[in-house]
Design an enzyme around this catalytic site. Structure first.
Site, mmCIF file in Angstrom:
data_model
loop_
_atom_site.group_PDB
_atom_site.id
_atom_site.type_symbol
_atom_site.label_atom_id
_atom_site.label_comp_id
_atom_site.label_asym_id
_atom_site.label_seq_id
_atom_site.Cartn_x
_atom_site.Cartn_y
_atom_site.Cartn_z
ATOM 1 N N HIS A 155 -35.238 -34.109 -64.107
ATOM 2 C CA HIS A 155 -36.318 -33.385 -64.558
ATOM 3 C C HIS A 155 -37.246 -34.371 -65.251
ATOM 4 O O HIS A 155 -36.950 -34.824 -66.699
ATOM 5 C CB HIS A 155 -35.925 -32.290 -65.611
ATOM 6 N N HIS A 215 -46.776 -33.615 -68.403
ATOM 7 C CA HIS A 215 -46.432 -31.858 -68.374
ATOM 8 C C HIS A 215 -47.355 -30.906 -69.053
ATOM 9 O O HIS A 215 -47.900 -29.917 -68.627
ATOM 10 C CB HIS A 215 -45.117 -31.911 -69.268
HETATM 11 O O1 G3P Z 1 -39.026 -27.970 -62.136
HETATM 12 C C1 G3P Z 1 -38.980 -26.880 -63.117
HETATM 13 C C2 G3P Z 1 -39.192 -27.012 -64.380
HETATM 14 O O2 G3P Z 1 -40.073 -28.438 -64.587
HETATM 15 C C3 G3P Z 1 -40.637 -26.035 -64.784
HETATM 16 O O3 G3P Z 1 -40.773 -26.038 -65.986
HETATM 17 O O4 G3P Z 1 -42.315 -26.230 -67.906
HETATM 18 O O5 G3P Z 1 -40.461 -27.866 -67.306
HETATM 19 O O6 G3P Z 1 -42.613 -27.659 -65.909
HETATM 20 P P1 G3P Z 1 -41.566 -26.808 -66.913
HETATM 21 CA CA CA Z 2 -42.230 -29.240 -64.483
#
Ligand code: G3P
Ligand code: CA
Length: 297
Positions: free
Chosen positions: A47, A89
């Site tokens: 992630h 992000h």
């Molecule tokens: O890939 C799932 C996740 O990234 C969604 O939440 O806020 O981390 O982008 P966020």
């Molecule tokens: Ca994400």
């Protein structure tokens, strides 16, 4: 090709033990798009890169994920004032860069209010640790090239599409320019997801061959309407149940295969074991090593 010091980077961050894991190429060849990991375990997706160990959404985080043996990385794509796509992000630059020091008069420091050239000067590593000073906010172009060089695969999130009208078309354009829309990439190395249903639908309409995912937990009764344009339903892990995963799996996605589930953001062994027990197809995690050990145990 990249000439970055693969083993040295991983060893510096994780210690020698981490290097016992298979290398990037071996791992990459083990996992095709939306296919399970070894022995049918869920696919592990890093992630924002290996973001527990390197600054999120930077090339360093992608490289570290590769060095740790992870084929799949997730990222977040947004658009600058002058129309460049960048990987970050938050819709503000404040948390992960030194923008407030560099541009003190530009509150609230939104990504959409800065040019790509301005963003390229920011330090996106020091907030995470002094050793990461100088890491940059990558453009999508730079990011795609590095992921390709590493032999990795990409779960690309279109972040806050409501802020960036037409970002789906822009994203597809850059993907095409960088060679990511050929059959080899589309068939097994690329998934595009978003919290915005309209955005996922737009991607599907513009490029029906691309695997797509919807981020969220729609009511079971509503799942068939999502299956008309997506292949994955990707919910947060906190409220996930085995029954919900089974309900998703009972349906076929837009490409005629069972609708899949990749859940986020699972960072402990206990949570990874729990959701693996529910039969999820993928686990999106800041700690891919922890999750890999948990699901392969
Ligand atoms: O890939 C799932 C996740 O990234 C969604 O939440 O806020 O981390 O982008 P966020
Ligand atoms: Ca994400």
């Amino acid at each position: 090709m990249s000439v970055r010091p693969l083993a040295a980077t991983a060893a510096a961050v994780l210690g020698v033990g981490a290097l016992l894991a298979p290398g990037p190429v071996a791992r990459a060849e083990q996992s095709a798009a939306v296919s399970p990991g070894p022995q049918g375990t869920p696919l592990v997706i890093a992630h924002r890169g290996a973001s527990a160990y390197a600054p999120e959404n930077t090339l360093a985080a992608v490289d570290l994920a590769a060095d740790m043996g992870f084929a799949w990385v997730e990222n977040d794509v947004q658009r600058t004032k002058d129309g460049e796509l960048v990987v970050i992000h938050d819709d503000s630059l404040t948390r992960t860069t030194d923008v407030e020091q560099r541009f003190p008069g530009r509150a609230p420091w939104k990504v959409k209010d800065f040019t790509a050239a301005e963003i390229a000067t920011l330090d996106a590593g020091s907030w995470f640790g002094a050793k990461w000073a100088g890491a940059r906010v990558p453009t999508l172009e730079e990011y795609l090239n590095r992921v390709d060089e590493n032999g990795q695969k990409l779960l690309l999130e279109i972040k806050k599409p409501e802020l960036y009208p037409g970002i789906e078309k822009d994203t597809l354009r850059v993907l095409g320019e960088e060679g990511w829309l050929d059959a080899g990439h589309v068939s097994c190395r690329l998934v595009i997801q978003s919290f915005g249903a309209a955005s996922v639908k737009a991607v599907h309409q513009q490029r029906p061959d691309i695997t797509t995912g919807f981020l969220g937990s729609p009511a079971v009764a509503d799942l068939p309407s999502y299956a008309a344009y997506t292949d994955q339903i990707n919910p947060t892990y906190g409220t996930l149940t085995a029954g919900y995963v089974a309900a998703v799996h009972r349906l076929k996605g837009v490409h005629g295969k069972p609708l899949q589930v990749s859940t986020w953001t699972v960072n402990t062994a206990a949570d990874a074991a729990r959701v693996a027990g529910y039969g999820v197809d993928g686990i999106i995690t800041n700690n891919p090593d922890v999750v890999r050990d948990a699901v392969e145990d």
